[in-house]
Every structure is written in structure tokens, then in C-alpha cells.
Scaffold this motif. Sequence first.
Motif, short mmCIF file in Angstrom:
data_model
loop_
_atom_site.label_atom_id
_atom_site.label_comp_id
_atom_site.label_asym_id
_atom_site.label_seq_id
_atom_site.Cartn_x
_atom_site.Cartn_y
_atom_site.Cartn_z
N GLY A 19 76.94 -41.14 96.36
CA GLY A 19 77.48 -42.32 95.71
C GLY A 19 78.65 -42.87 96.52
N ILE A 21 81.77 -46.11 96.58
CA ILE A 21 82.47 -47.28 96.08
C ILE A 21 82.99 -48.06 97.28
N ILE A 176 74.41 -46.11 95.00
CA ILE A 176 74.01 -44.71 94.85
C ILE A 176 72.64 -44.51 95.49
N SER A 213 83.42 -43.44 86.83
CA SER A 213 83.63 -42.96 88.19
C SER A 213 82.30 -42.55 88.79
N LEU A 214 82.30 -42.33 90.11
CA LEU A 214 81.08 -41.87 90.77
C LEU A 214 80.61 -40.53 90.19
N SER A 233 85.62 -35.53 98.85
CA SER A 233 85.18 -36.92 98.92
C SER A 233 85.61 -37.48 100.28
#
Length: 297
Positions: A19, A21, A176, A213-214, A233
Motif C-alpha cells: 500500500g 500514500i 494498493i 490508514s494503510l 515503512s
Amino acid sequence: MTDKLIRAIAADGGIRAVGVITTDLTEEARRRHKLSYVATAALGRSMASGLLLASNMKKEGSRVNIHLKGDGPLGTILADAGVDGTVRGYVQNPQVELPPNDRGKLDVGRAVGHNGYLHVVRDLGYGQPYSSTVELVSGEVGEDVANYLVTSEQTPSALLVGVFVGAGGVTAAGGILLQIMPKAVRDQSLVKLLESRVSQLSGFTPLLLAGKSLRTILQELLGDLDLFIFPESQDVSFNCGCSFERVLGALKMLGSAELQDMIEKDEGAEAICQFCGEVYQANENQLNQLIADLRAE
């Protein structure tokens, strides 16, 4: 939310999930290239897709290049993403705008075009880059990249990417990617399960706009399939490797006669990076130095 990418596995390693953002970096691209609403959505989806594809590459310096060329008014769209989390891109006709589609959303499919090609190049950081070309499925970007993964890489995949842009700029963007790994590719029930769950989503950006959130998104999709989200991350950002030194090198390749003509007509030269919109100015003295270097060589 800070732009970031996370990775996960599920179903005893049979599913790979990523995923990302990309809100801030998509807004930077919109600002740098002065993109219309629909151009922002098209390029933002392409950049998010590039980062998702690059996420499974291993060697430092590896990159993925996504090139969409449809019969729509946006023309060529190009996104270049690295395993290091950097991405850049551009749209050939960045100010094209279209009315919303029949669902009231930005009509990316018509802006890109339903007929044309998606060309993907994977530079693995060694040897010859791997490239493949497939026909566009819809021009919506996400469906086209997912079709590439199934057709060219024989990897059953579900890809959901989106960009929400309003009067104040980009407020949500990302995507995603869910993939069936080779060890589970024959499990058709798993493939159908993923397709069903992704198809039930109204889009990716509504999830972000709802404050999810992811990690929450992945948990809701795969939490009952022994989901493991890797704790690390990765930051992602819009970044271009252009520089004034590279611009001077490109100008030097034009030759002495062309450089002299620039001096006499314009008293210098201006170059704009196609990927990031950065403007570089070379003055008369700098061009004369290039000419002197060429003569010395």
C-alpha cells in the motif's frame, strides 16, 4: 498523512500486499507541471502504480518506467519510479480538462483514451532492462497496469489507485496492490476472493478521506487471512535527478555552431526539465565556456 509505502503478506505467504500514500508528491507534481484536474488524476495514478511495481525490486538503483500512450487528449503520460521510493513524471498535454464521467468522477479513461498501449520498462540495476507492451484496457491506469501484470508477468493481481483533487489541490492519493504469489497461483478460490473484495471497494481515495490508514485498509481486506504487515515503512517522494551540470552537458552535445547561435540570438539558453518542470538558465559566459571546451577537445 505522510507519503509512505508499506508491505505485507497473507495466506501463509500466498498473497503479497503493498500500500502507498502519495498525496504530497502528487500535489507537488500538480504544482510543478500546472496540471488540470484530470491530468493530475492520470499522472497521480501512474506514479502510484510505478511505486507499487518498484516495491518488489531488490537491487539498489532499480527503477520502473510506466509509459501510457492512448488516443485521448492528454497524449503521452510517463512515470518513473525507483526502489528507493522516489518518483517523477509528466503529461504531454497537462492543461487538458474534461467534464466528469457518468458517475460524477474525473474522466481519466476518456482523457487517456481507451485505445492505445501501456509500455513498462523494468531496470533491474544490472543487465538489459526488461520491457513489455500491452494494449490499454480502459485508460483508467489501474486496470491497465493490473492487466499488464497478468498478461506480461503472469501474476494474478488486483490494483486500486486513485487521486482526489479539489479546488485547493490534492487531498488524497495513493493505491494498493494485491498479488497471488507463485506458490498459491493455482488456488483459484484465493484469486476469486481477492477479486471480490477489491471489487466491493468504491475506490482507494474514499478510504483515505474517511481517515483510514494503510494498515487499517490492509487489515480490513486481509485480516482474516493470517495477515502480517512488515513493521518498516518506506518514505516516498517526488524527486528528479536533473541538475544544472546535466543541462550543460546536454547543451554541449548541440555543438559549437548551435551554441554560438544561441549566444547571438538569445544571449544565453533556457532549458526546462520535462520530468519536474525545473527551469535552468545558462548565460553567455557559460555557453562560451562550452564552446571553448569543445574546441579544446
